[in-house]
Design a protein around this motif. Structure first.
Motif, mmCIF file in Angstrom:
data_model
loop_
_atom_site.group_PDB
_atom_site.id
_atom_site.type_symbol
_atom_site.label_atom_id
_atom_site.label_comp_id
_atom_site.label_asym_id
_atom_site.label_seq_id
_atom_site.Cartn_x
_atom_site.Cartn_y
_atom_site.Cartn_z
ATOM 1 N N ARG A 21 42.583 45.479 43.812
ATOM 2 C CA ARG A 21 42.061 46.687 43.182
ATOM 3 C C ARG A 21 42.762 46.881 41.839
ATOM 4 N NH1 ARG A 21 38.853 50.556 44.868
ATOM 5 N NH2 ARG A 21 39.004 49.905 47.045
ATOM 6 N N VAL A 22 41.960 47.106 40.789
ATOM 7 C CA VAL A 22 42.498 47.287 39.447
ATOM 8 C C VAL A 22 41.874 48.535 38.842
ATOM 9 C CG1 VAL A 22 42.681 46.282 37.139
ATOM 10 C CG2 VAL A 22 42.767 44.807 39.135
ATOM 11 N N SER A 23 42.680 49.336 38.209
ATOM 12 C CA SER A 23 42.189 50.537 37.536
ATOM 13 C C SER A 23 41.732 50.155 36.125
ATOM 14 C CB SER A 23 43.323 51.562 37.452
ATOM 15 O OG SER A 23 43.046 52.533 36.475
ATOM 16 N N ASN A 36 42.134 51.901 33.600
ATOM 17 C CA ASN A 36 43.216 52.304 32.691
ATOM 18 C C ASN A 36 44.258 51.193 32.560
ATOM 19 O OD1 ASN A 36 42.070 54.812 32.188
ATOM 20 N ND2 ASN A 36 43.104 55.742 33.941
ATOM 21 N N ASP A 37 44.407 50.388 33.615
ATOM 22 C CA ASP A 37 45.368 49.283 33.575
ATOM 23 C C ASP A 37 44.899 48.140 32.690
ATOM 24 O OD1 ASP A 37 46.973 50.692 35.295
ATOM 25 O OD2 ASP A 37 46.291 49.607 37.088
ATOM 26 N N LEU A 38 43.599 48.074 32.465
ATOM 27 C CA LEU A 38 43.071 46.997 31.640
ATOM 28 C C LEU A 38 43.267 47.340 30.203
ATOM 29 C CD1 LEU A 38 39.755 46.261 33.540
ATOM 30 C CD2 LEU A 38 41.888 44.965 33.636
#
Length: 83
Positions: free
Chosen positions: A77-79, A81-83
């Motif tokens: 799972r990746v947000s 905002n993290d990208l």
């Protein structure tokens, strides 16, 4: 005889003689280019070719997704905002 995928056809000689006239006559339709009454090429409008390339790209991407999903790996799972 092979099936033609076009309502318009022309010989290679006709294409050499007057390509602009052929394009004008066919409008937005593909033209089958015949060599000894056998289709050797299709002349398609640029918009049609570009759309075909988009469809092919979408198909290949979908196949890649199917292959990756079949690997049964645990997703991460990746947000955004993290990208």
């Amino acid at each position: 005889m092979r099936q033609l995928y076009s309502s318009y056809s022309a010989s290679i000689s006709e294409l050499k003689k007057s390509p602009t006239a052929l394009l004008n006559e066919a409008g937005n339709e593909p033209i089958a280019i015949l060599n000894h009454n056998t289709p050797s090429a299709y002349l398609v409008p640029s918009e049609t070719f570009e759309r075909l390339m988009e469809i092919a790209d979408d198909y290949l991407l979908a196949e890649s997704v199917k292959e990756r999903l079949a690997e049964n790996e645990t997703p991460v799972r990746v947000s955004l905002n993290d990208l």
